[in-house]
Design a protein around this motif. Structure first.
Motif, PDB file in Angstrom:
ATOM      1  N   ALA A 108       0.829  -1.204   0.000  1.00  0.00           N
ATOM      2  CA  ALA A 108       0.000   0.000   0.000  1.00  0.00           C
ATOM      3  C   ALA A 108       0.866   1.258   0.000  1.00  0.00           C
ATOM      4  N   ALA A 109       2.038   1.175   0.636  1.00  0.00           N
ATOM      5  CA  ALA A 109       2.947   2.322   0.658  1.00  0.00           C
ATOM      6  C   ALA A 109       3.611   2.540  -0.695  1.00  0.00           C
ATOM      7  N   VAL A 110       3.753   1.462  -1.460  1.00  0.00           N
ATOM      8  CA  VAL A 110       4.400   1.538  -2.771  1.00  0.00           C
ATOM      9  C   VAL A 110       3.404   1.952  -3.852  1.00  0.00           C
ATOM     10  N   TYR A 111       2.133   1.549  -3.663  1.00  0.00           N
ATOM     11  CA  TYR A 111       1.084   1.835  -4.642  1.00  0.00           C
ATOM     12  C   TYR A 111      -0.054   2.599  -3.940  1.00  0.00           C
ATOM     13  N   PRO A 112       0.178   3.874  -3.610  1.00  0.00           N
ATOM     14  CA  PRO A 112      -0.803   4.632  -2.816  1.00  0.00           C
ATOM     15  C   PRO A 112      -2.133   4.849  -3.528  1.00  0.00           C
ATOM     16  N   ASP A 113      -2.160   4.695  -4.842  1.00  0.00           N
ATOM     17  CA  ASP A 113      -3.419   4.877  -5.572  1.00  0.00           C
ATOM     18  C   ASP A 113      -4.263   3.605  -5.632  1.00  0.00           C
ATOM     19  N   ARG A 114      -3.750   2.515  -5.143  1.00  0.00           N
ATOM     20  CA  ARG A 114      -4.457   1.236  -5.179  1.00  0.00           C
ATOM     21  C   ARG A 114      -5.027   0.916  -3.790  1.00  0.00           C
ATOM     22  N   LYS A 115      -6.111   0.153  -3.777  1.00  0.00           N
ATOM     23  CA  LYS A 115      -6.709  -0.293  -2.520  1.00  0.00           C
ATOM     24  C   LYS A 115      -6.338  -1.755  -2.290  1.00  0.00           C
ATOM     25  N   LEU A 116      -5.868  -2.052  -1.099  1.00  0.00           N
ATOM     26  CA  LEU A 116      -5.582  -3.424  -0.686  1.00  0.00           C
ATOM     27  C   LEU A 116      -6.250  -3.646   0.666  1.00  0.00           C
ATOM     28  N   ILE A 117      -7.207  -4.547   0.700  1.00  0.00           N
ATOM     29  CA  ILE A 117      -7.960  -4.826   1.922  1.00  0.00           C
ATOM     30  C   ILE A 117      -7.795  -6.302   2.268  1.00  0.00           C
ATOM     31  N   ALA A 118      -7.363  -6.578   3.494  1.00  0.00           N
ATOM     32  CA  ALA A 118      -7.194  -7.953   3.958  1.00  0.00           C
ATOM     33  C   ALA A 118      -8.230  -8.251   5.031  1.00  0.00           C
ATOM     34  N   ILE A 119      -8.909  -9.379   4.902  1.00  0.00           N
ATOM     35  CA  ILE A 119      -9.944  -9.785   5.855  1.00  0.00           C
ATOM     36  C   ILE A 119      -9.606 -11.156   6.416  1.00  0.00           C
ATOM     37  N   ASP A 120      -9.587 -11.246   7.738  1.00  0.00           N
ATOM     38  CA  ASP A 120      -9.398 -12.517   8.425  1.00  0.00           C
ATOM     39  C   ASP A 120     -10.765 -13.213   8.467  1.00  0.00           C
ATOM     40  N   THR A 121     -10.915 -14.290   7.704  1.00  0.00           N
ATOM     41  CA  THR A 121     -12.221 -14.959   7.652  1.00  0.00           C
ATOM     42  C   THR A 121     -12.520 -15.740   8.926  1.00  0.00           C
TER      43      THR A 121
END
Length: 288
Positions: A108-121
């Motif tokens: 996320a720090a390298v690609y600030p224009d992209r969204k990365l969301i992690a969910i613990d199922t």
């Protein structure tokens, strides 16, 4: 609306060809046997061979995945302009989710224009797979990545997991039952009935005398707690005991008219700890 990809890992126990059909990317987790000096990815060994090795007394162990594996899988998608929603294997059973989350935070720090969301199922095996399928359907219906992430978080603790096993020796190795309980249970044909708690751990709830009674107990939980016993999604996974899986599916069909949507194998990562003969039932419920 930006394009995004649903990403998962092989502990969801959905075969790669079906994940591909759903448009879901995944990382494959690894295992090894004590008699073979080699690491295998989840799909490197035919599942029947895997379980036969266990029946022959070979000990299977799982290997932790690192964040670099996730980073290498995520980054090409980000470079191509996709956002990523990662649904991860229960943090109560594995470090896998946290490694995926760490990779997402770093990228996320390298690609600030992209969204990365992690969910613990907080889920495992086809219970995890069922959540992936729900996410796929919501995405196809037009949900944005933010809407989908919020929805998945809202249903995680309603994903019911009910398990039983054929042989207590594998749970004994993992510290789930004591050696004495395993010995007495084997002698008396006592089968544990387990479920996944709100922290994503497997815990024993009750016992049943004999295999068929344990399968009946799983079906009982469906009709006691399911949000929609007649129409809700139902998945089953099994540790190389397909006839028992079909038997359970028939019980459910005869009692409530329900069709089990997917019957799949308990994969190598879960199976290494639960053993051949594992039977698991998954559905959306009022509570876990």
């Amino acid at each position: 609306m930006s394009n995004y990809v649903i990403f998962t890992d092989s502990a969801c126990d959905i075969v790669p060809s079906l994940l591909e059909e759903w448009g879901v990317r995944h990382v494959s987790l690894a295992f090894r046997f004590d008699h073979i000096d080699q690491d295998f990815l989840n799909d490197d060994m035919p599942i029947k061979e895997f379980y036969q090795n266990m029946r022959d007394g070979k000990i299977a162990k799982t290997n932790a995945v690192n964040s670099e594996t996730f980073r290498a899988a995520f980054e090409p998608l980000l470079k191509d302009g996709y956002d990523i929603l990662y649904l991860g294997f229960s943090s109560g059973l594995s470090t896998t989710y946290n490694q995926g989350r760490l990779a997402a935070e770093e990228l996320a720090a390298v690609y600030p224009d992209r969204k990365l969301i992690a969910i613990d199922t907080l889920a495992a095996s086809a219970g995890f797979g069922l959540l992936v399928k729900i996410a796929v359907e919501k995405k196809a219906a037009g949900a944005t990545i933010e809407e989908l992430a919020e929805y998945m978080q809202s249903i995680v603790l309603k994903q019911a997991h009910w398990f039983t096993v054929e042989d207590l020796v594998y749970l004994k190795r993992g510290g789930r039952v004591s050696p004495m309980v395993a010995l007495v249970g084997g002698m008396l044909s006592i089968k544990p009935v387990l479920h996944m708690d709100d922290e994503g751990h497997l815990i024993k709830v009750s016992t049943a005398r004999g295999r068929k009674a344990s399968l009946q107990a799983l079906a009982d939980k469906l009709f006691e707690t399911a949000d929609d016993p007649q129409n809700g999604k139902i998945f089953i996974s099994h540790g190389d005991c397909e006839d028992d899986a079909k038997y359970l599916a028939n019980i459910i069909k005869e009692r409530g008219g329900n069709n089990v949507e997917i019957i799949t194998n308990v994969g190598t990562v879960i199976g290494a700890h639960s053993g051949p003969g594992t039977m698991a039932l998954f559905f959306q419920a009022s509570h876990r």
